[in-house]
Design a protein around this motif. Structure first.
Motif, PDB file in Angstrom:
ATOM      1  N   CYS A 215     -24.868  40.160   9.499  1.00 13.41           N
ATOM      2  CA  CYS A 215     -24.094  41.339   9.892  1.00 13.41           C
ATOM      3  C   CYS A 215     -24.788  42.615   9.414  1.00 13.41           C
ATOM      4  CB  CYS A 215     -22.682  41.258   9.319  1.00 13.41           C
ATOM      5  SG  CYS A 215     -21.612  40.086  10.174  1.00 13.41           S
ATOM      6  N   MET A 216     -25.348  42.547   8.220  1.00  6.32           N
ATOM      7  CA  MET A 216     -26.107  43.677   7.708  1.00  6.32           C
ATOM      8  C   MET A 216     -27.323  43.965   8.590  1.00  6.32           C
ATOM      9  SD  MET A 216     -27.538  44.097   3.842  1.00  6.32           S
ATOM     10  CE  MET A 216     -25.957  43.511   3.257  1.00  6.32           C
ATOM     11  N   GLY A 217     -27.922  42.893   9.134  1.00  4.56           N
ATOM     12  CA  GLY A 217     -29.075  43.053  10.015  1.00  4.56           C
ATOM     13  C   GLY A 217     -28.742  43.843  11.272  1.00  4.56           C
ATOM     14  N   PHE A 218     -27.536  43.673  11.821  1.00  5.54           N
ATOM     15  CA  PHE A 218     -27.129  44.443  13.003  1.00  5.54           C
ATOM     16  C   PHE A 218     -27.036  45.924  12.669  1.00  5.54           C
ATOM     17  CE2 PHE A 218     -26.017  40.345  14.736  1.00  5.54           C
ATOM     18  CZ  PHE A 218     -26.156  40.514  16.108  1.00  5.54           C
TER      19      PHE A 218
ATOM     20  N   ILE B 289     -46.243  41.105   8.469  1.00  9.01           N
ATOM     21  CA  ILE B 289     -44.988  41.417   7.788  1.00  9.01           C
ATOM     22  C   ILE B 289     -43.881  40.479   8.268  1.00  9.01           C
ATOM     23  CG2 ILE B 289     -43.199  43.181   7.525  1.00  9.01           C
ATOM     24  CD1 ILE B 289     -45.416  45.280   7.654  1.00  9.01           C
ATOM     25  N   VAL B 290     -43.843  40.236   9.580  1.00  8.68           N
ATOM     26  CA  VAL B 290     -42.848  39.306  10.121  1.00  8.68           C
ATOM     27  C   VAL B 290     -43.065  37.911   9.548  1.00  8.68           C
ATOM     28  CG1 VAL B 290     -42.061  38.145  12.225  1.00  8.68           C
ATOM     29  CG2 VAL B 290     -42.470  40.612  12.228  1.00  8.68           C
TER      30      VAL B 290
ATOM     31  N   VAL C  48     -25.989  35.067  16.945  1.00  8.44           N
ATOM     32  CA  VAL C  48     -26.858  36.238  16.775  1.00  8.44           C
ATOM     33  C   VAL C  48     -27.496  36.626  18.110  1.00  8.44           C
ATOM     34  CG1 VAL C  48     -28.970  37.088  15.699  1.00  8.44           C
ATOM     35  CG2 VAL C  48     -27.326  35.804  14.345  1.00  8.44           C
ATOM     36  N   LEU C  49     -28.016  35.635  18.837  1.00 12.72           N
ATOM     37  CA  LEU C  49     -28.655  35.902  20.123  1.00 12.72           C
ATOM     38  C   LEU C  49     -27.668  36.537  21.099  1.00 12.72           C
ATOM     39  CD1 LEU C  49     -31.050  35.641  22.056  1.00 12.72           C
ATOM     40  CD2 LEU C  49     -30.292  33.315  22.571  1.00 12.72           C
ATOM     41  N   CYS C  50     -26.465  35.984  21.198  1.00 17.78           N
ATOM     42  CA  CYS C  50     -25.458  36.535  22.102  1.00 17.78           C
ATOM     43  C   CYS C  50     -25.025  37.931  21.654  1.00 17.78           C
ATOM     44  CB  CYS C  50     -24.250  35.603  22.170  1.00 17.78           C
ATOM     45  SG  CYS C  50     -24.581  34.014  22.956  1.00 17.78           S
TER      46      CYS C  50
ATOM     47  N   ILE D  55     -31.850  39.404   7.192  1.00 19.79           N
ATOM     48  CA  ILE D  55     -31.459  40.748   7.617  1.00 19.79           C
ATOM     49  C   ILE D  55     -32.314  41.219   8.791  1.00 19.79           C
ATOM     50  CG2 ILE D  55     -31.243  43.157   6.867  1.00 19.79           C
ATOM     51  CD1 ILE D  55     -30.720  42.170   4.058  1.00 19.79           C
ATOM     52  N   LEU D  56     -33.560  40.752   8.862  1.00 17.58           N
ATOM     53  CA  LEU D  56     -34.475  41.180   9.926  1.00 17.58           C
ATOM     54  C   LEU D  56     -34.298  40.401  11.220  1.00 17.58           C
ATOM     55  CD1 LEU D  56     -37.749  41.607   7.840  1.00 17.58           C
ATOM     56  CD2 LEU D  56     -36.220  43.412   8.641  1.00 17.58           C
ATOM     57  N   VAL D  57     -33.510  39.323  11.205  1.00 15.20           N
ATOM     58  CA  VAL D  57     -33.381  38.479  12.396  1.00 15.20           C
ATOM     59  C   VAL D  57     -32.886  39.257  13.617  1.00 15.20           C
ATOM     60  CG1 VAL D  57     -32.085  36.551  13.388  1.00 15.20           C
ATOM     61  CG2 VAL D  57     -33.190  36.297  11.173  1.00 15.20           C
TER      62      VAL D  57
END
Length: 337
Positions: free
Chosen positions: A112-115, A222-223, A247-249, A311-313
């Motif tokens: 959620c933080m990643g969004f 980095i990724v 996450v994808l949706c 978080i980066l996802v």
């Protein structure tokens, strides 16, 4: 039959070349699962140093290749730039926050933080400009506003990220170490590149053209490192297929909502057809080239207790989807033009 096979091979080769970075990005993620050793605790110190050097390299090359006069040619109309910046740093995060509310029941804190971290990032420079040009849009305006967005992001992203991290963790996350690290990793290399461009213009242009692949390699590293550390930590073993699909949706829904809202709202501010195309791409896209180094520097300086790879996802997922959607819309915008 031979002619058909030859044409098919040519199409495949062309597609691979066009989507080369996306394929390499996926390969970097897969490599992290196959060879996660650089993410182990014993190797983290050297890996983080290499990541810092990669971030500095990205902004140094951007400083060398940044054409100031060309950028200033697109400084008008001002309402276009206000529109894009408003979407980049205010309206996009607002939509992401609304989407985060129902998804918080399905996803963990890191995702959620990643969004949210995705939502506060600046627009792309190369992609927004290239897609604007391919769509018959106003290229100088796209260049100007995308560079302005990325320059403002150097200050705004750390401020917004630290404020959110402090609220999410309940801890006192200091902004000063973050800004100091960003000055060393972002502003100083960028300023050095600009100084060299002004004093040694021919040399800097030649070097920046030959070194265009270096920022992409740095981003891939980095990724890879972020996901290698995630794999080594064992966090992914707790991430189910259902959460990944969520996450994808969620990312796809966010992209479609933002794209539709940006296009409709751009018709309300009296822009020309070409300017509207430039505003659409610059307002709806998010930069992995600038965003990933900025977030990496923020996470390193803030010493977060969470897994930054998770978080980066959303950002990793959003990047190829926005390019795919932009490519699909190019012929439609050309038809309108």
């Amino acid at each position: 039959m031979v002619a058909f096979q030859t044409a098919l091979n040519d199409e495949v080769i062309y597609w691979v070349r066009q989507q080369g970075f996306m394929l390499l990005l996926c390969a970097a993620v897969l490599m992290a699962f196959v060879w996660p050793q650089p993410g182990h605790a014993n190797a983290v110190g050297y890996a983080d140093l290499a990541a810092d050097l990669s971030v500095a390299l990205i902004f140094f090359v951007q400083g060398l290749s940044l054409a100031t006069k060309k950028m200033l040619a697109g400084s008008r109309p001002v309402r276009l730039h206000v529109f894009v910046l408003g979407w980049n740093f205010i309206l996009f995060p607002a939509l992401a926050s609304l989407l985060n509310a129902p998804m918080s029941f399905l996803l963990g804190q890191e995702l959620c933080m990643g969004f949210w971290m995705l939502a506060i990032l600046p627009t792309t420079i190369a992609s927004a400009t290239a897609l604007t040009a391919a769509s018959g849009g106003a290229v100088p305006q796209a260049i100007f506003v995308s560079i302005l967005s990325n320059l403002l992001a150097v200050l705004l992203v750390p401020l917004l990220a630290v404020a959110y991290l402090s609220h999410a963790s309940g801890a006192d996350v200091s902004l000063f170490p973050v800004l100091i690290k960003l000055c060393w990793l972002v502003l100083l290399p960028l300023a050095l590149g600009q100084c060299l461009r002004r004093s040694c213009r021919a040399w800097s242009i030649a070097v920046s053209q030959r070194a265009r692949w270096l920022p992409q390699v740095a981003i891939l590293y980095i990724v890879y490192l972020s996901f290698a550390q995630t794999v080594s930590s064992g966090v992914l073993t707790t991430l189910s297929i259902g959460r990944l699909l969520t996450v994808l949706c969620g990312v796809l829904l966010l992209l479609l909502l933002v794209s539709g809202a940006v296009w409709r709202s751009s018709g309300l501010i009296n822009l020309g057809p070409g300017e509207r195309v430039a505003a659409f791409y610059a307002a709806s896209q998010k930069s992995i080239a600038t965003g990933l180094p900025l977030l990496t520097a923020v996470f390193a300086a803030a010493s977060l207790p969470w897994d930054t790879g998770l978080i980066l996802v959303p950002l990793i997922v959003y990047h190829p989807l926005q390019l795919l959607l932009g490519g699909i819309l190019v012929p439609r915008f050309n038809e309108r033009a």
